[in-house]
Structures are given as C-alpha cells and as structure tokens.
Design an enzyme around this catalytic site. Sequence first.
Site, mmCIF file in Angstrom:
data_model
loop_
_atom_site.group_PDB
_atom_site.id
_atom_site.type_symbol
_atom_site.label_atom_id
_atom_site.label_comp_id
_atom_site.label_asym_id
_atom_site.label_seq_id
_atom_site.Cartn_x
_atom_site.Cartn_y
_atom_site.Cartn_z
ATOM 1 N N ALA A 231 -4.294 29.415 -35.846
ATOM 2 C CA ALA A 231 -4.824 30.791 -35.774
ATOM 3 C C ALA A 231 -4.471 31.481 -34.463
ATOM 4 C CB ALA A 231 -6.339 30.769 -35.965
ATOM 5 N N TYR B 113 12.455 20.750 -43.187
ATOM 6 C CA TYR B 113 11.431 21.802 -43.292
ATOM 7 C C TYR B 113 11.106 22.066 -44.764
ATOM 8 C CZ TYR B 113 8.970 26.206 -43.182
ATOM 9 O OH TYR B 113 8.015 27.187 -43.392
#
Length: 252
Positions: free
Chosen positions: A10, A149
């Site tokens: 966050a 990824y």
Amino acid sequence: MSLTILITGATAGFGEAIARRFVRDGHRVIAAGRRADRLETLARELGSALLAFPLDVTDTAATAALPGCLPEQWRTVDVLVNNAGLALGTAPAFEAGLEDWDTMVATNVTGLIRLTHAMLPGMVARDQGHIVNISSSAATYPYPGGNVYGATKAFVTQFSLGLKADLVGTGVRVTDLEPGLAGGSEFSQVRYGGDAEKAAAVYAGTTPLSPEDIAEAAAWVIGLPRHVNINRMEMMPTCQGPGPLVIKRRDG
Ligand code: NDP
Ligand code: 8X3
C-alpha cells in the site's frame, strides 16, 4: 457496511490507490508495505481509518504472526487484498538473474500464499470474508522477457481458482484481478532497476490503466451482494490486446 481491509503493497501504485478508495468509501484499512515512512504519511493524511502496518511479505515470521500481531480492534479482517508484487527485469530466461527470479517467487507467490494462509481460518470461522488477489494479464498472455514474472502471476490466478473451489460452502469470496498495461505506479521503475527513461517508454503513446481504475474494480467486487462472487476479472486499456503468435522464418 464498513469493512476492515488489509492491503499489501500500500506504499505506492495500485495498493495506495485502493487504500485511498476504500477509506473514502467508509472502510478501515490496514496498509502494509516495507516503506514505513510512506505508510505513516498516508496515515497522517487519511486519519484514524488507516492503520500503518510495516510488513515485508517475504518475512515468514511476520506473516505467520498475523492476524494476532495486529492491534486487537483491527484483528477481524474482512477483506485481504494481496497486491504486493513486482517484476524484475525483462531479460530472456537464458540471461536472467537467479536472484531476480527468487525475489519474484518469494514476493508474488510465497508471500501471497503465506498471507492468505494466515488470514483464511478467521474468515472461514466467521463465515465471511474476501480474498482479492492482484494477478496480471501476464498470467494468461506470455511475452518475451516475462518468463518468471508471468509464471508467478499464472500461479496467483490458478491459486485463486483453487481457493474458490475449497471455499464453496463457506461465505468467503475469492477474486482474481488481472490487469494489463497500467501506468501511474512504480512497477516499471522497479522492473528496470530505477531507469526512468526505460520505464516511461513502456507507456509512450498509450493511455494505460491507472491505479484508480484498479481501485474502482476492487471497490466494485467487494461491494457486490454477498451471494455474488467475481472469480476473475481481466482488464486492459482500450489500446491493448493480445497479438498473434510469433513465427521465426528462415531467411531466403
Ligand atoms: P508498484 O511498484 O507501484 O507497487 C508495488 C507495491 O508492492 C509497493 O507498495 C511495494 O511496497 C510493495 N512490495 C514489493 N515488495 C514487497 C514486499 N516484499 N513486502 C511488502 N510489500 C512489497 O506497482 P503496482 O502498483 O503497479 O503493482 C501492484 C501489483 O499489481 C503487483 O502485484 C503487480 O505485479 C501487479 N500488476 C501491475 C501491473 C502494472 O502494469 N503496473 C499490471 C498488472 C498487475 P514497498 O516497496 O514499500 O514494500
Ligand atoms: C504487469 C503487466 O504486461 O507488464 O503485470 O506484464 S505486464
């Protein structure tokens, strides 16, 4: 209804935008990430509805201690947004660094499953909860240099579907969000080791998704009536779409 929502990653990008959006919507947010200073700044700005919670998702002891290590009035987590994640490099597999691969797996896969493992029992016991996993279009559409990824995100998507299968019969929901090209975050800066020019080139001539677009999707899926579960949501900017399979032709 005001929910208590734990968001990993966050401190920037999607996670920060989701935190802002959820506080604006009247929820209480536990904002997690490694950069404590950024979390504190966010907490000062957004007030008592946001708890700054420094956490490295690759720290196995710290994730295992959840939710018991949260302040008592924050322990009943209704929604877990597994957003923390990163891509490192775009080298082909035969040139990529093992350290980068290990970091992506530790963060995007191991961190995510450990957080989920820590938070799920409470949700099942309360017969209410929602796991929102941030996967990627890279889970479905491979591209050169996306090797590990993309594989970590394919894991996230499949894990989300597996969780959904296990949770049938409980009131716990699971959603896999799969965004494509998205700007306005640190993602490409991190991927290119801080090279701002290379990072900017990724978005040149496009209107990519924004962190606020992802926050909008997250707000929608958690706000639906409890009997509605969005399993997967693939989203791309209008300017993006899948391409044809590549063919290497012989000369002559
Ligand atoms: P950012 O780089 O802006 O944000 C990534 C966040 O993850 C940061 O807050 C960072 O915080 C956090 N993070 C990284 N490693 C750890 C760790 N070990 N422990 C805790 N937090 C960590 O990127 P985005 O906002 O773009 O990406 C968010 C998610 O969305 C990622 O999972 C990414 O793979 C995914 N995604 C991104 C897309 C894009 O094009 N941008 C498209 C599709 C999916 P800190 O460094 O402070 O710990
Ligand atoms: C991030 C989007 O296309 O760089 O997950 O993989 S992409």
